[in-house]
Design an enzyme around this catalytic site. Structure first.
Site, short mmCIF file in Angstrom:
data_model
loop_
_atom_site.label_atom_id
_atom_site.label_comp_id
_atom_site.label_asym_id
_atom_site.label_seq_id
_atom_site.Cartn_x
_atom_site.Cartn_y
_atom_site.Cartn_z
N HIS A 57 0.82 -1.22 0.00
CA HIS A 57 0.00 0.00 0.00
C HIS A 57 0.85 1.26 0.00
CE1 HIS A 57 -3.18 -2.76 0.83
NE2 HIS A 57 -2.69 -3.10 2.01
N HIS A 219 -7.13 -4.59 -0.97
CA HIS A 219 -6.46 -5.86 -1.29
C HIS A 219 -7.19 -6.54 -2.44
CE1 HIS A 219 -6.25 -5.01 3.05
NE2 HIS A 219 -4.98 -5.25 2.87
#
Lengths: 333, 333
Positions: A57, A219
């Site tokens: 991320h 995700h």
């Protein structure tokens, strides 16, 4: 799988090592267990801020370590929570005697592992509080979460709580402002393409050539719906309406508008999305006082974007504007 | 083609409009003809800096408009030079009485159109100098260029010349420092995937699933060779060796190391590349004094990266460190 990597098992180690080399003025990288701390940690008399979570991320969270924001970041394997051990090590490393705040995105593994680390730190005499971010309005429960997921709002919590700690607030005060930001922030995202976790080697889901996923998680977890690709303005409208209705945000509100790229989307497209989002807020009489546009909480090379809106008060504006010096957010120093 | 756009014909207009809304504190967007200028332009008694070129390389150039860097940016259509008309308008808008420097990447269309605009500005009594960047060591001539292409080094020229202008240097001095940066900077890039120009709707080239292009240009122009995908470290070695040999950079040199993402490559991979590049420079006794990692000169959603090395002197270091406040580069203010 085409990626700029060596052994897929060493993606996180090598990337964090590179990060440490590039930003040696800001951070120290500890490798056993892996965590990234401010170069001058611990800062005596300041509440320490620790965040972390699965890698993939970036720049979240290591990119936000530095004066005015986080004291430490704990990267797990890609899309996998770090274990309690490095979280505990990071907590100890940044304890300046005034307590430590854990900022945790609401995913089951992260919440459990940060709780365990907090218990272990408490046994060592460190006072720990936690704020769990859960700003994603897309879905109630999901693949890795009970309740709402923590997404873009986390960046804003880290900046504003970081400024609160930086001005010398107590642990209770820093935790209160972090909770207040989380209570006033809402997000929703979408994706055009999936991403590939390096050690898996295959996309975790597929989207047809004319299909996009609305409400996707960071995700690649399922969102609200799959639809045919639409013009940017229509997609922005689909994301922003549920955000505005949720809090709700109303005419006269002052907000920070944050358009975030998922990693593989070019900036030229993010500003097209920003333009429409600003137009919608103007139509509703909501005033954009601050803005942020770019890749700040990503999903590897996923193409897509998210919109985050934070309802501001005067104190939050002051803390947002306060100086910050990290690899990914910097102003005033 | 999956993109977050509305009508492909309005990609640049709408994106620049969004940019103007998000950064109204920094810039004014003029629409007829389109150019982006500092909110406080013209700055009296300061040399004005104007750059520009085809869109699709964001944040270059509009993201670098602001105090300490550019006074104006002129975006053309995607991968297409702006015409002389908006370049002339930008030049007039930023003329503070001390002359204007054009910073031009070496592509035939850009060079011609900036020259025409400079002639027209001179006829209006504005003194204009130009520096043409040509730091790409990959190929001598190419699809759109006679001589070497201007790539990542352009960002460093804009920052350092911007600081020179900001401290009050004359047009001659600002042009000299810009030429000095260009003379000491070298770059080379690679791509994993092509990108799609919105109004074309198709990739301009294709790469097999196991193939990458070494030495690629920022419009996807051919580079040196196509090879099978290799580990990151081997790819970095292929890019950095020709860069080091070219100037050449030697033991004892102090450099700025810039690892640039092409737009679609996640940060986690850029730092893996940075790690190896830093290792190679250390082995050669070349000292990294400053670094920059991220998406600064891109090719839409292309996956890939480039390496840029600048040999520094004390003056360049001081100018690099000087305060800058733009959408994409900011420190010290």
């Amino acid at each position: 799988m085409k990626k700029i990597i060596n052994d897929p098992k060493h993606v996180v180690d090598e990337s964090v090592a590179g990060f440490g080399l590039a930003h040696a003025d800001l951070v120290r990288v500890e490798t056993d267990p892996i965590h990234v701390v401010r170069a001058d940690a611990p800062v005596a008399g300041k509440v320490g801020l620790v965040s972390g979570g699965g890698s993939g991320h970036e720049p979240l969270h290591a990119g936000f370590v530095g004066p005015g924001m986080l004291d430490a970041a704990v990267p797990g394997a890609v899309f996998t929570s770090p274990t309690p051990d490095p979280i505990l090590a990071a907590t100890k490393a940044v304890d300046g005697g005034k307590g430590v705040l854990h900022i945790v995105k609401n995913y089951t593994g992260d919440v459990l592992n940060f709780e365990t680390a907090a218990d272990l730190a408490a046994a060592d005499g460190i006072e720990v509080r936690a704020v769990v971010t859960n700003d994603d309005v897309a879905v109630k429960d999901s693949l890795y979460t009970a309740g709402r997921r923590g997404v873009g709002g986390t960046v804003l919590v880290e900046k504003i709580a970081g400024a609160s700690a930086d001005r010398g607030d107590s642990l209770e005060q820093v935790a209160e402002i972090a909770e207040r930001v989380n209570a006033n922030v809402r997000s929703m995202g979408m994706a055009l393409t999936p991403c590939i976790v390096p050690h898996a080697g295959e996309p975790s889901f597929t989207l047809a050539e004319d299909e996009v996923e609305i409400g996707i998680g960071i995700h690649g977890e399922p969102g609200r719906e799959r639809i045919k690709l639409e013009p940017a303005d229509a997609i922005v409208d689909r994301l922003i309406a549920p955000i505005i209705e949720d809090l709700p945000y109303a005419s006269g509100d002052r907000v920070l508008l944050f358009v975030n790229g998922m990693g593989g989307t070019p900036q030229i497209e993010l500003y097209i999305a920003y333009r429409r989002a600003a137009e919608v807020l103007a139509e509703k009489g909501i005033s954009i006082e601050r803005s942020l546009v770019g890749n700040y909480i990503t999903s590897l090379e996923m193409q897509g974007f998210s919109i985050t809106i934070l309802k501001l008060d005067d104190e939050m504006i002051g803390l947002w504007d306060a100086p910050v010096h990290t690899a990914a957010l910097r102003w005033g120093r």
